[in-house]
Write a protein that holds these residues in place. Structure first.
Motif, PDB file in Angstrom:
ATOM      1  N   ILE A 214       0.810  -1.300  -0.047  1.00  0.00           N
ATOM      2  CA  ILE A 214       0.190  -0.067   0.035  1.00  0.00           C
ATOM      3  C   ILE A 214       0.868   1.214   0.138  1.00  0.00           C
ATOM      4  N   SER A 215       0.776   2.156  -1.068  1.00  0.00           N
ATOM      5  CA  SER A 215       1.526   3.279  -1.145  1.00  0.00           C
ATOM      6  C   SER A 215       1.296   4.176   0.252  1.00  0.00           C
ATOM      7  N   GLY A 216       2.375   4.385   0.668  1.00  0.00           N
ATOM      8  CA  GLY A 216       2.369   5.203   1.999  1.00  0.00           C
ATOM      9  C   GLY A 216       2.334   4.446   3.378  1.00  0.00           C
ATOM     10  N   GLU A 217       2.040   3.401   3.240  1.00  0.00           N
ATOM     11  CA  GLU A 217       1.770   2.295   4.526  1.00  0.00           C
ATOM     12  C   GLU A 217       2.785   1.351   4.535  1.00  0.00           C
ATOM     13  N   LYS A 218       3.216   1.227   5.798  1.00  0.00           N
ATOM     14  CA  LYS A 218       4.255   0.167   6.163  1.00  0.00           C
ATOM     15  C   LYS A 218       3.865  -0.885   6.876  1.00  0.00           C
ATOM     16  N   SER A 219       2.982  -0.833   7.777  1.00  0.00           N
ATOM     17  CA  SER A 219       2.315  -1.909   8.664  1.00  0.00           C
ATOM     18  C   SER A 219       1.683  -2.906   8.045  1.00  0.00           C
ATOM     19  N   THR A 220       1.527  -3.007   6.850  1.00  0.00           N
ATOM     20  CA  THR A 220       0.889  -4.206   6.230  1.00  0.00           C
ATOM     21  C   THR A 220       1.938  -4.982   5.220  1.00  0.00           C
ATOM     22  N   GLY A 221       3.116  -4.231   5.052  1.00  0.00           N
ATOM     23  CA  GLY A 221       4.425  -5.032   4.587  1.00  0.00           C
ATOM     24  C   GLY A 221       4.493  -5.030   3.222  1.00  0.00           C
ATOM     25  N   VAL A 222       5.310  -5.594   2.473  1.00  0.00           N
ATOM     26  CA  VAL A 222       5.445  -5.888   1.183  1.00  0.00           C
ATOM     27  C   VAL A 222       5.267  -7.425   0.825  1.00  0.00           C
ATOM     28  N   PHE A 223       4.408  -7.558  -0.202  1.00  0.00           N
ATOM     29  CA  PHE A 223       3.918  -8.966  -0.575  1.00  0.00           C
ATOM     30  C   PHE A 223       4.603  -9.327  -2.052  1.00  0.00           C
ATOM     31  N   GLU A 224       5.137 -10.500  -2.160  1.00  0.00           N
ATOM     32  CA  GLU A 224       5.785 -10.826  -3.505  1.00  0.00           C
ATOM     33  C   GLU A 224       4.748 -11.730  -4.205  1.00  0.00           C
ATOM     34  N   GLY A 225       5.119 -12.034  -5.214  1.00  0.00           N
ATOM     35  CA  GLY A 225       4.400 -12.972  -6.124  1.00  0.00           C
ATOM     36  C   GLY A 225       3.869 -12.696  -7.697  1.00  0.00           C
ATOM     37  N   PRO A 226       3.369 -13.598  -8.342  1.00  0.00           N
ATOM     38  CA  PRO A 226       2.711 -13.127  -9.540  1.00  0.00           C
ATOM     39  C   PRO A 226       1.840 -12.197  -9.517  1.00  0.00           C
ATOM     40  N   LEU A 227       1.619 -11.157 -10.584  1.00  0.00           N
ATOM     41  CA  LEU A 227       0.460 -10.264 -10.682  1.00  0.00           C
ATOM     42  C   LEU A 227       0.041 -10.269 -11.972  1.00  0.00           C
ATOM     43  N   LEU A 228      -1.375 -10.519 -12.094  1.00  0.00           N
ATOM     44  CA  LEU A 228      -1.980 -10.679 -13.310  1.00  0.00           C
ATOM     45  C   LEU A 228      -2.830  -9.455 -13.712  1.00  0.00           C
ATOM     46  N   ILE A 229      -2.593  -8.803 -14.852  1.00  0.00           N
ATOM     47  CA  ILE A 229      -3.194  -7.548 -15.188  1.00  0.00           C
ATOM     48  C   ILE A 229      -4.660  -8.012 -15.911  1.00  0.00           C
ATOM     49  N   THR A 230      -5.481  -7.466 -15.535  1.00  0.00           N
ATOM     50  CA  THR A 230      -6.838  -8.086 -15.757  1.00  0.00           C
ATOM     51  C   THR A 230      -7.775  -6.581 -16.558  1.00  0.00           C
ATOM     52  N   HIS A 231      -8.677  -7.231 -16.997  1.00  0.00           N
ATOM     53  CA  HIS A 231      -9.708  -5.903 -17.708  1.00  0.00           C
ATOM     54  C   HIS A 231     -10.115  -4.920 -16.819  1.00  0.00           C
ATOM     55  N   TRP A 232     -10.253  -5.382 -15.361  1.00  0.00           N
ATOM     56  CA  TRP A 232     -10.828  -4.343 -14.485  1.00  0.00           C
ATOM     57  C   TRP A 232      -9.549  -3.751 -13.593  1.00  0.00           C
ATOM     58  N   GLY A 233      -8.268  -4.427 -13.654  1.00  0.00           N
ATOM     59  CA  GLY A 233      -7.332  -3.921 -13.038  1.00  0.00           C
ATOM     60  C   GLY A 233      -6.054  -4.880 -12.632  1.00  0.00           C
TER      61      GLY A 233
END
Length: 414
Positions: A214-233
């Motif tokens: 989350i931009s500007g947030e540090k509490s939830t951390g960074v998450f790695e893995g595959p990202l898929l681009i969809t027609h909605w986002g």
């Protein structure tokens, strides 16, 4: 039909049937009744994994397994030492249901059919006399000394021990509140992000290994893995992990927030600048848009380069430092505005449920009411995708069953 039982299980899902199977096997002749509000039992098992049923995950170390639970990680560590994913595999394979492991660790029946799991659980309970009643919506639960009374649309039922395994049911949570338990308000978990951004336009179906936060947030951390681009986002494991760990925060902001994507996974901004400079020295005569130095889909590289202000005809030798920095920023810390969410397929998961502080995780019994037990998603426990939510259900159902067996056989006081 008798409306008295030794044990009533509220909810005909994975946790409830698993508990019933173990109790019926350990204590032949015990009167067990499953009350299911709908007309069909094991409905979530049926649709899980696209109809294949993601039974569990091939992570057999309790501590490593527990880290996949945004809510319940600490509480499940002990239970996983009692009943872990290997025990789940053994349960099903000893009953003729062989499981297979896919590359990402998810485990499915070799038949690739959830009906195989459903048939196994139905067979285990039916042949030992477990009574299953569908269409029995519970309206009220009342403690009556050493027994429980359940008011349903089709009459009242009584039992000595009660296991609530109704999943994410707002009506049941309201009933649970009325007899003294606290319920953490439910919010969605495991969802995809709605984004309208020219950098993603026309790229539906492309995937990349990324890290997101989350931009500007540090509490939830960074998450790695595959990202898929969809027609909605955007969707994919990295996005789903972020949605799970930040479920409550994202609910509180009405799913309007900014997400930062590092399209190069673990490369930093500084490391990316260094690679770009090296590429400029070595491939100065090449066109930038047609010769990206990273393992990215070509169309995505072009979109990010264009978003950095790089003209279509520019060669590497011509790029200025400011443009290099803009490009490195797009690649490693691109910010995208999220304007909503979508549920991930049919596998709706909720963050929220019975407060874990009120549960004894050695038995999955209530700390408030003797003879009352909980298992599955009725508790404030949830996980990322990959078979982890089912494993929590199997573990909770097993441990609750063992505690009830002990109490009914005179070996325990719960």
């Amino acid at each position: 039909m008798s409306k008295d039982a030794d044990v009533i299980i509220a909810g005909g899902g994975a946790a409830g049937f698993f508990a019933a199977a173990h109790m019926a096997e350990a204590l032949p002749g015990i009167r067990i009744m499953i009350l299911e509000k709908s007309g069909e039992v094991l409905a979530k098992v049926k649709i899980s994994g696209g109809g294949r049923c993601n039974v569990t995950h091939a992570e057999f170390v309790p501590r490593e397994l527990a880290i996949h639970y945004p809510r319940g990680q600490k509480e499940l560590l002990g239970p996983f030492h009692t009943f872990c994913s290997g025990d789940t595999v053994q349960f099903f394979e000893s009953r003729g249901v062989r499981l297979k492991t896919e590359e990402d660790g998810r485990m499915f029946p070799e038949t690739d059919s959830s009906q195989t799991i459903i048939d196994c659980l139905l067979r285990e309970t039916a042949q030992r006399g477990v009574q299953v009643l569908t269409g029995h919506a519970i309206r009220e639960i009342q403690s009556a000394g050493n027994s429980w009374e359940l008011v349903t649309a089709k009459g009242n039922f009584t039992c000595r021990k009660l296991l609530i395994a109704t999943g994410s049911s707002p009506k049941m949570w309201n009933i649970i509140r009325r007899f003294g338990h606290s319920v953490v308000p439910p919010v969605p978990s495991l969802f995809t992000f709605h984004i309208k951004d020219p950098r993603l336009a026309g790229l539906m179906g492309l995937a990349a290994r990324v890290s997101v936060r989350i931009s500007g947030e540090k509490s939830t951390g960074v998450f790695e893995g595959p990202l898929l681009i969809t027609h909605w986002g955007i969707s994919g494991p990295a996005v789903l992990k972020l949605s799970a760990w930040a479920a409550r925060e994202l609910h509180d902001c009405n799913y309007k927030f900014s997400v930062e994507v590092n399209w190069l996974h673990q490369l930093t901004f500084e490391e990316t600048i260094a690679v770009l400079k090296e590429n400029k020295e070595i491939h100065g005569k090449k066109n930038i848009l047609s010769s990206g130095p990273f393992d990215l889909p070509k169309r995505l590289w072009v979109k990010l380069a264009e978003a950095s202000g790089i003209p279509a005809e520019m060669r590497w030798a011509e790029i200025r430092r400011e443009l290099l920095e803009d490009l490195a920023g797009q690649l490693t810390k691109g910010v995208f505005r999220v304007e909503g969410k979508s549920t991930f397929k049919e596998e709706f998961v909720t963050a929220g449920g019975v407060d874990l502080k009120e549960i004894d995780f050695k038995t999955f019994g209530s700390k408030i009411h003797k003879g009352l037990f909980f298992a599955g998603e009725v508790l404030n426990i949830d996980a990322v995708t990959g078979g982890f939510n089912f494993q929590s259900a199997w573990t909770g159902g097993y441990i609750a069953a063992k505690a009830i067996i002990s109490a009914l056989s005179g070996k325990g006081n719960k």
